[in-house]
Motif scaffolding. Structure first.
Motif, PDB file in Angstrom:
ATOM      1  N   UNK A 712       0.815  -1.208   0.000  1.00  0.00           N
ATOM      2  CA  UNK A 712       0.000   0.000   0.000  1.00  0.00           C
ATOM      3  C   UNK A 712       0.845   1.253   0.000  1.00  0.00           C
ATOM      4  N   UNK A 713       0.337   2.289  -0.631  1.00  0.00           N
ATOM      5  CA  UNK A 713       0.973   3.608  -0.641  1.00  0.00           C
ATOM      6  C   UNK A 713       0.003   4.593   0.000  1.00  0.00           C
ATOM      7  N   UNK A 714       0.496   5.352   0.968  1.00  0.00           N
ATOM      8  CA  UNK A 714      -0.354   6.294   1.685  1.00  0.00           C
ATOM      9  C   UNK A 714       0.237   7.693   1.607  1.00  0.00           C
ATOM     10  N   UNK A 715      -0.577   8.629   1.239  1.00  0.00           N
ATOM     11  CA  UNK A 715      -0.183  10.037   1.195  1.00  0.00           C
ATOM     12  C   UNK A 715      -0.771  10.693   2.432  1.00  0.00           C
ATOM     13  N   UNK A 716       0.091  10.975   3.395  1.00  0.00           N
ATOM     14  CA  UNK A 716      -0.340  11.479   4.694  1.00  0.00           C
ATOM     15  C   UNK A 716      -0.060  12.972   4.765  1.00  0.00           C
ATOM     16  N   UNK A 717      -1.113  13.773   4.570  1.00  0.00           N
ATOM     17  CA  UNK A 717      -0.978  15.229   4.631  1.00  0.00           C
ATOM     18  C   UNK A 717      -1.543  15.767   5.939  1.00  0.00           C
ATOM     19  N   UNK A 718      -1.436  14.985   7.019  1.00  0.00           N
ATOM     20  CA  UNK A 718      -1.874  15.335   8.371  1.00  0.00           C
ATOM     21  C   UNK A 718      -3.393  15.403   8.490  1.00  0.00           C
ATOM     22  N   UNK A 719      -4.026  16.353   7.787  1.00  0.00           N
ATOM     23  CA  UNK A 719      -5.479  16.489   7.892  1.00  0.00           C
ATOM     24  C   UNK A 719      -6.200  15.470   7.023  1.00  0.00           C
ATOM     25  N   UNK A 720      -5.484  14.823   6.120  1.00  0.00           N
ATOM     26  CA  UNK A 720      -6.103  13.864   5.214  1.00  0.00           C
ATOM     27  C   UNK A 720      -5.090  12.799   4.826  1.00  0.00           C
ATOM     28  N   UNK A 721      -5.527  11.537   4.878  1.00  0.00           N
ATOM     29  CA  UNK A 721      -4.684  10.420   4.447  1.00  0.00           C
ATOM     30  C   UNK A 721      -5.364   9.739   3.267  1.00  0.00           C
ATOM     31  N   UNK A 722      -4.710   9.750   2.108  1.00  0.00           N
ATOM     32  CA  UNK A 722      -5.203   9.028   0.940  1.00  0.00           C
ATOM     33  C   UNK A 722      -4.456   7.700   0.848  1.00  0.00           C
ATOM     34  N   UNK A 723      -5.211   6.622   0.661  1.00  0.00           N
ATOM     35  CA  UNK A 723      -4.638   5.283   0.716  1.00  0.00           C
ATOM     36  C   UNK A 723      -4.892   4.532  -0.583  1.00  0.00           C
ATOM     37  N   UNK A 724      -3.823   3.914  -1.118  1.00  0.00           N
ATOM     38  CA  UNK A 724      -3.904   3.091  -2.326  1.00  0.00           C
ATOM     39  C   UNK A 724      -3.274   1.739  -1.998  1.00  0.00           C
TER      40      UNK A 724
END
Length: 768
Positions: A712-724
């Motif tokens: 999995x790849x996760x983009x963690x921008x603190x207020x929002x986490x997008x998960x693939x």
């Protein structure tokens, strides 16, 4: 929001940096190293006098500056990217961003400052008890283009505490120092750690502030150290002579004034207004936005009470946790003419915006080739009846349509949901429940809702629900949710011949789609300590129990042996018990690696008036937050499986067991990678005649587990986490016993295999 989108677009490209740099891996790492200089490859610490364990070495390496170029699995990927791109002519554009933002210039030996690292390393050693440390650094040339720094550490003797000497005077502050001696954080034999001395000063400061010493501060305490004792030190604790007199005496609270509509810009005007004297407080608020009971329940400081820091903090926490104030501040002012030292207290409270309206538009795409959209309107009032009551209303409508792939049972679906949640910050009726030092006041909650689902080719489903009960917390870690009344009426209509034929073939599904009335209770216990950042292991637990039909059984007379004989308004009353336990644990293996695990177990039992548990109360498995290698509601129950399972996606069960494990790696500040394994299944309590293998039989528990794995790849921008999360099955429980592991089927080169087995799960937030 624009800044967030900009961050996400910038971050998401980092996910492909490794792939790009592999393409240019032949590029020389020292391509941009100037003549006469060298590429700096890092710092190491060695010692001939003591053994540097892993933790000790890591702490010293954190101090070393500069850090070498970032690497992943030994590959300096950002330096590779920097070297692969020629300097662009313009200071903007994609190439400029790739080279100077995503890439990283070589860290050079000439940029190192070994003397500074020596000094900081020595300071660190001194802070943990090595009072006479020596650190010397030297350059290690690996070849003509690479070099590192090696620091030799000779820390000397690590000092321990021999004695702790308190002041001889037994009055005032000195008396409290002696009185708290038994609770001291310092003990003879401990190492001389400066952080422990600081924590002891903070402890004493808290003790004094909780006994009236409002003006005292930690820096008024002084530790004198006598270290002339061959590796042992005597500590002399005293109060500095420069401490002001007002800090050395206790204070009591005088008049307490509450400014209930405070605004910073109108400070001078507000403080001149006359207040209304109450039993405990004077309230200044010309518009009387809040009833006095709101303040009496939340504020724990009282007139003529000795000043206590813990009660001051508790008051602010309670007011803020009411979620109706945006700002709370206190001020304490000495009273000059009082016989006993007194502090007049002022509470400056700024109400939050009373009403808000929010519109949300969402789009979604699903693994079964459906796309959809939803519009939601949210209304919130945080002080409905001047008692800090919160009213939340939500109405949403959406649709899903099929845009390709295999034909599904129904190519369209429409949903409408309406919900109201009304909560009051106290028990109704007042139950004599004492909140003690709890920063969270209990809430009584009323929650009506309505739901409408229409699938034109199959059915229309209406449900009407209502719940009433309580929410309360025990500190920050434990929360209870009790719904004494939990009603839900399920009313399916417009059953089409197509769906009716499905119901005739699936006895369990047919029973779940009967008209049903749930009359019961629900209780949820939650424990969570994952906010404790300094712990290596944190955990959370959710225990959910619900029932239906027990109380109704006392008032409805019917044949107890005839299913669905007990009815209200001609609707059968459901009888069931349901329990689910969700356990999660998180191990911090290092600053970069986190090992996350979850176990879920659930059991539902229908009895009396019901043949099966209502469909809405059954368990399902699969999907983006479950076993990710299988689509939601397509797995199980047990070893049952048909070609229509994926096509229908409506499988559910009465028993559930699931295990998930993830190894999460922080590749950069925003980009995270996870390797995961999921396992589990659902079952019926007994085999259904039309679903062979669906029941849980002795000895079949582990043999019928489904297993999936992926990355999995996760983009963690603190207020929002997008998960693939990309997942594939490793074990299929419907295969014949002995052939359920499917490693031999894996064929990434086959388009057909990829289509049937590779799943991309897109989600918001972490799966657990």
């Amino acid at each position: 929001m624009n800044a967030l989108i900009k961050n996400i677009s910038r971050i998401s490209v980092q996910a492909v940096i490794l792939a790009i740099t592999i393409t240019f891996s032949s590029c020389k790492l020292t391509r941009y190293v100037p003549a006469g200089d060298k590429l700096f490859t890092g710092s190491e610490f060695v010692s001939d006098s003591i053994k540097l364990n892993k933790k000790f070495r890591q702490e010293l390496e954190k101090i070393a500056r500069p850090k070498p170029n970032a690497s992943f699995l030994g590959i300096r990927y950002r330096l590779m990217l920097y070297n692969a791109i020629k300097p662009p002519k313009k200071q903007k554009g994609l190439l400029y961003k790739m080279k100077y933002k995503w890439g990283e210039a070589p860290v050079l030996l000439s940029q190192t400052r070994p003397r500074l690292t020596e000094q900081r390393s020595g300071d660190y050693l001194f802070s943990i008890g090595y009072l006479r440390p020596e650190v010397t650094g030297q350059v290690i040339e690996k070849d003509s283009l690479h070099a590192s720094l090696r620091f030799k550490v000779n820390p000397g003797v690590r000092y321990t505490i021999r004695n702790i000497v308190y002041p001889e005077d037994s009055t005032g502050v000195h008396a409290w120092l002696k009185r708290s001696k038994a609770k001291s954080l310092l003990r003879p034999g401990q190492f001389m750690v400066l952080n422990n001395l600081s924590q002891e000063r903070e402890r004493i400061d808290d003790l004094l502030k909780n006994n009236g010493y409002y003006f005292f501060t930690p820096d008024m305490l002084l530790f004198r150290v006598d270290s002339l004792h061959d590796g042992k030190a005597d500590l002399y604790l005293t109060v500095k002579n420069t401490a002001p007199r007002q800090a050395l005496k206790p204070w009591w609270l005088g008049e307490i004034t509450i400014y209930g509509n405070y605004r910073q810009r109108r400070d001078s005007v507000i403080q001149q207004q006359q207040g209304k004297k109450g039993r405990y407080y004077t309230v200044v608020d010309a518009q009387e936005r809040y009833r006095t009971s709101v303040f009496e329940d939340a504020i724990v400081i009282k007139e003529n009470q000795i000043y206590r820091k813990d009660l001051h903090t508790l008051t602010i926490e309670r007011l803020m946790n009411l979620q109706t104030f945006s700002f709370v501040r206190t001020g304490y002012f000495p009273v000059d003419d009082s016989i006993k030292p007194k502090l007049n207290t002022r509470l400056y409270i700024t109400p939050a915006r009373k009403q808000s309206l929010r519109f949300e538009i969402a789009g979604n795409t699903k693994s079964n080739n459906f796309i959809g959209s939803e519009l939601t309107v949210n209304y919130k009032n945080v002080n409905l009846l001047k008692g800090a009551e919160i009213l939340e209303a939500r109405i949403s409508g959406g649709f899903d349509v099929q845009v390709g792939g295999k034909d599904q049972l129904s190519s369209t679906a429409y949903t409408v949901t309406g919900e109201i949640k009304y909560s009051v910050p106290r028990f109704i009726p007042r139950l004599g429940f004492k909140t003690g030092r709890n920063p969270y006041l209990p809430r009584t909650v009323f929650n009506p809702l309505i739901n409408y689902i229409k699938r034109p080719d199959l059915y229309t489903l209406r449900s009407l629900g209502f719940s009433a009960g309580y929410n309360w917390k025990q500190g920050k870690m434990i929360e209870h949710t009790l719904r004494l009344i939990n009603l839900n009426s399920i009313y399916p209509t417009d059953i089409t011949p197509k769906f009716d034929s499905m119901l005739q073939e699936d006895v369990t599904l047919k029973a779940a789609f009967e008209k049903q009335l749930i009359i019961g209770s629900r209780y949820l216990f939650q424990y969570n300590n994952t906010f404790l950042a300094n712990r290596k292991f944190t955990y959370a637990a959710d225990v959910n129990f619900s029932s239906s039909g027990n109380l109704a059984n006392l008032f409805i007379r019917a044949n107890p042996d005839t299913p669905q004989a007990k009815k209200i308004a001609n609707i059968p009353v459901s009888q069931f018990l349901r329990m689910q336990v969700d356990l999660r644990g998180y191990w911090k293996l290092s600053s970069l690696f986190l090992w996350a695990n979850r176990v879920i177990g659930g059991y539902a039992w229908a009895y009396g008036n019901s043949i099966t548990v209502p469909y809405s109360e059954q368990f399902f498995i699969g999907g983006s937050s479950s076993i990710r290698a299988f689509r939601t509601r397509t797995l199980g129950p047990g070893s049952y499986h048909t070609d229509q399972t994926v096509y229908q996606a409506n499988e559910s069960g009465e028993i559930k067991f699931e295990m998930n494990s993830e190894l999460r790696y922080n590749m950069s500040k925003y980009l995270k990678i996870a390797f995961f394994v999921d396992a589990g299944n659902i079952w019926l309590r007994k085999d259904a005649p039309d679903k062979p293998g669906s029941g849980l039989n002795a000895g079949d528990f582990f043999t019928e587990f489904a297993v999936g794995s992926g990355i999995g790849f996760r983009i963690d921008a603190s207020v929002l986490v997008l998960r693939f999360d990309f997942a594939m099955p490793l074990r299929k429980p419907w295969y014949p016993e002995g052939n359920r592991w499917v490693f031999k089927e894996i064929n990434f080169g086959s388009k057909e295999w990829r289509k049937e087995n590779l799943l991309l799960n897109i989600g918001i937030g972490y799966p657990f």
